[in-house]
Design a protein around this motif. Structure first.
Motif, PDB file in Angstrom:
ATOM      1  N   ARG A  52      -8.401  11.279 -10.577  1.00  0.00           N
ATOM      2  CA  ARG A  52      -9.386  10.030  -9.731  1.00  0.00           C
ATOM      3  C   ARG A  52      -8.923   8.669 -10.036  1.00  0.00           C
ATOM      4  O   ARG A  52      -8.883   8.463 -11.399  1.00  0.00           O
ATOM      5  CB  ARG A  52     -10.770  10.486  -9.925  1.00  0.00           C
ATOM      6  CG  ARG A  52     -11.743   9.425  -8.981  1.00  0.00           C
ATOM      7  CD  ARG A  52     -13.167   9.838  -9.353  1.00  0.00           C
ATOM      8  NE  ARG A  52     -13.640   9.713 -10.903  1.00  0.00           N
ATOM      9  CZ  ARG A  52     -14.034   8.604 -11.242  1.00  0.00           C
ATOM     10  NH1 ARG A  52     -14.169   7.759 -10.921  1.00  0.00           N
ATOM     11  NH2 ARG A  52     -14.471   8.784 -12.808  1.00  0.00           N
ATOM     12  N   SER A  69      -1.203   2.714  -3.365  1.00  0.00           N
ATOM     13  CA  SER A  69      -2.830   2.665  -3.161  1.00  0.00           C
ATOM     14  C   SER A  69      -3.544   3.500  -4.127  1.00  0.00           C
ATOM     15  O   SER A  69      -2.765   4.664  -4.809  1.00  0.00           O
ATOM     16  CB  SER A  69      -3.380   3.005  -1.734  1.00  0.00           C
ATOM     17  OG  SER A  69      -2.958   4.265  -1.408  1.00  0.00           O
ATOM     18  N   GLU A  91      -5.299   5.905  -3.102  1.00  0.00           N
ATOM     19  CA  GLU A  91      -5.243   7.335  -2.785  1.00  0.00           C
ATOM     20  C   GLU A  91      -4.083   7.910  -3.054  1.00  0.00           C
ATOM     21  O   GLU A  91      -3.638   8.878  -3.178  1.00  0.00           O
ATOM     22  CB  GLU A  91      -5.598   7.564  -1.294  1.00  0.00           C
ATOM     23  CG  GLU A  91      -6.937   7.087  -0.888  1.00  0.00           C
ATOM     24  CD  GLU A  91      -7.233   5.568  -1.043  1.00  0.00           C
ATOM     25  OE1 GLU A  91      -8.226   4.978  -0.964  1.00  0.00           O
ATOM     26  OE2 GLU A  91      -6.299   4.857  -0.991  1.00  0.00           O
ATOM     27  N   GLU A  92      -2.931   6.906  -2.894  1.00  0.00           N
ATOM     28  CA  GLU A  92      -1.515   7.574  -3.217  1.00  0.00           C
ATOM     29  C   GLU A  92      -1.284   7.949  -4.639  1.00  0.00           C
ATOM     30  O   GLU A  92      -0.636   9.006  -4.916  1.00  0.00           O
ATOM     31  CB  GLU A  92      -0.605   6.323  -2.891  1.00  0.00           C
ATOM     32  CG  GLU A  92      -0.412   6.480  -1.234  1.00  0.00           C
ATOM     33  CD  GLU A  92       0.323   5.020  -0.652  1.00  0.00           C
ATOM     34  OE1 GLU A  92       0.571   4.936   0.420  1.00  0.00           O
ATOM     35  OE2 GLU A  92       0.715   4.111  -1.531  1.00  0.00           O
ATOM     36  N   LEU A 133       0.263  11.225   2.423  1.00  0.00           N
ATOM     37  CA  LEU A 133       0.291  10.789   1.089  1.00  0.00           C
ATOM     38  C   LEU A 133       1.235  11.335   0.298  1.00  0.00           C
ATOM     39  O   LEU A 133       1.818  12.684   0.789  1.00  0.00           O
ATOM     40  CB  LEU A 133      -1.265  11.498   0.388  1.00  0.00           C
ATOM     41  CG  LEU A 133      -2.418  10.818   0.948  1.00  0.00           C
ATOM     42  CD1 LEU A 133      -3.643  11.350   0.296  1.00  0.00           C
ATOM     43  CD2 LEU A 133      -2.218   9.304   0.434  1.00  0.00           C
ATOM     44  N   ALA A 189      -2.910  11.187  -5.452  1.00  0.00           N
ATOM     45  CA  ALA A 189      -2.170  12.248  -4.838  1.00  0.00           C
ATOM     46  C   ALA A 189      -1.124  12.672  -5.920  1.00  0.00           C
ATOM     47  O   ALA A 189      -0.890  13.915  -5.826  1.00  0.00           O
ATOM     48  CB  ALA A 189      -1.851  11.994  -3.490  1.00  0.00           C
TER      49      ALA A 189
END
Length: 491
Positions: free
Chosen positions: A153, A142, A144-145, A34, A148
């Protein structure tokens, strides 16, 4: 949400089944590590806390905005709305159509960022979507990326509509309307139980609050402005070094604009606003952005330009430079008058002073100079009175504005907090008086006609005074000449 585009059948060739099967195979996997947290997003946490405290129990919707059509199916380069960038830390080109939602909780707000993550390579979006497709716009993050990077969220944009409709009758909802008018209209339907006038008033209060949130800069923002000023000084030096080429080629204003723009794009995101590269009488047009004139030996060049960093914080600096490196006597007289006025304005920029005190100090000097030169039909005192104003013929604009993530920052702040407000530690303002003697102004002696001078610096209010963030660029006429001589000798 982006503007609606017409169907363009002539731009799209149908994809065969064989192509669709072939395009999905043979790609290296995406990295699993990440990305690191963006420094700007760290500073944004405290800002969201302040917004949460201002609107307890309310759902706040802050869009990034969408792409804007330049012509037909081509878009302007995307820049997120300043309030969105300020509250998320996401700057350059991040993320069209994203929406920050602050959802009320028992102890504040929960932040969620709705955006369209990248699609898998076996989807049609990957190769055929010119708006989001990786083949068209590059690899997108993404969920998640991006989470990070920004510490928020992240949720698919496709889930936003359902969330905004959830508990809409019991929850007071505010939206930053000008960031995404289409989304605001959609939310008006969700909030149909509330009268439209009331909805617009609620949203206006949110816009004011988000603008006023930026009046006092935090440590991260001040450092960003310091860096933007340093890069801007480098850009000005690059322009001076290339002045002989600008003169030689013709349309030298365009050459100046291009040299500074190249530096801005390399050092940061871009210019923070359209560069004013005004030579000769063009300097007397306050917002001269056509920049299509020649640079001539003996003329002055008024260069008003600023580098915008990738975090979107921008400098805003003006210097008036003799094209050949030396001021004439008349040019120097006007220049020194403006410099004296600017210094008076800077000296007035102190914590506890009124924002308007800066302008009053600067304009008092200019009115006195104009009276001494015999240009005013009344005394300086009469011109400065509420019933006067004759000096404004040659200095029609204000002396200062707030500066930050917008070049004219905090523009939606209430008047009592801005124009009638009090300067406080951490505020960053410009100080930029000028004198403009247009070539066709018959009330001005012929030897002064066509001379336009503005000097502008970016000033941060400190605990006991002020600091000039753009002081690396010389201001005194002799210092300007010495600085230019060094650069022109190298050229």
């Amino acid at each position: 949400m982006s503007e609606t585009r017409p169907e363009l059948p002539n731009r799209q060739t149908p994809f065969s089944d064989a192509f669709k099967a072939f395009i999905a195979d043979g790609w290296a996997p995406y990295p699993t590590e990440l990305p690191t947290r963006l420094p700007a997003s760290e500073a944004a946490v405290a800002r969201r806390v302040r917004v949460s405290a201002r609107f307890p129990g309310e759902r706040l919707v802050i869009p990034a905005g969408g792409l804007k059509i330049r012509s037909n199916d081509t878009d302007y380069r995307f820049r997120p709305h300043s309030a969105f960038a300020h509250l998320t830390g996401l700057g350059t080109d991040r993320e069209p159509d994203a929406v920050l939602v602050l959802e009320p909780t028992d102890d504040g707000h929960d932040a969620a960022l709705y955006f369209t993550p990248r699609a898998p390579r076996d989807s049609a979006e990957f190769y055929s979507d010119a708006r989001y497709g990786e083949m068209w716009v590059g690899r997108r993050p993404s969920l998640e990326e991006l989470a990070a990077e920004c510490g928020i969220r992240c949720v698919p944009r496709s889930e936003l509509d359902g969330h905004l409709a959830k508990n809409a009758e019991e929850t007071l909802i505010r939206v930053l309307r000008d960031a995404d008018p289409a989304l605001a209209t959609q939310l008006d339907q969700v909030r149909e139980a509330t009268e439209q006038e009331r909805r617009e008033a609620l949203d206006a209060e949110l816009a004011e609050a988000l603008s006023e949130l930026r009046l006092v800069k935090d440590a991260f923002e001040i450092e960003q402005l310091r860096q933007a000023c340093a890069e801007t000084a480098e850009g000005f030096a690059a322009v001076v070094a290339d002045l002989p080429e600008a003169v030689r080629r013709g349309r030298g204003e365009r050459w100046v604009e291009g040299v500074f723009g190249l530096h801005a794009r390399h050092a940061g995101n871009a210019v923070g606003y359209d560069t004013i590269a005004a030579s000769g009488d063009h300097a007397c047009t306050l917002h001269w952005i056509r920049n299509d004139g020649d640079l001539r030996d003996g003329d002055l060049l008024l260069l008003d330009a600023g580098v915008e960093l990738d975090t979107l914080y921008t400098a805003d600096v003006t210097r008036t430079l003799p094209v050949n490196g030396r001021f004439s006597d008349d040019q120097r007289m006007v220049y020194e008058a403006v410099l004296e006025a600017q210094q008076a304005g800077i000296d007035a920029a102190r914590p506890g002073a009124k924002f308007s005190d800066v302008h009053a100090a600067a304009i008092a000097v200019l009115a006195r100079k104009l009276a001494d030169w015999g240009l005013l039909p009344v005394t300086a005192e009469e011109s400065l009175s509420p019933d006067g104003g004759q000096h404004r013929r040659w200095m029609v604009h204000g002396t200062s504005h707030h500066l930050g993530i917008d070049v004219h920052d905090c523009a939606q702040a209430r008047r009592e907090h801005y124009r009638e407000g009090t300067l406080a530690e951490g505020m960053i303002i410009t100080v930029e008086p000028g004198l403009y003697f247009k070539a066709d102004d018959e009330l001005v002696p012929e030897n002064l006609r066509g001379i336009g001078v503005r000097i502008e610096d970016d000033i941060v209010i400190t605990a006991d005074g002020a600091e000039n963030l753009s002081a690396a660029l010389p201001r005194a006429s002799a210092d300007v000449e010495a600085w230019m001589a060094t650069l022109l000798t190298r050229a």
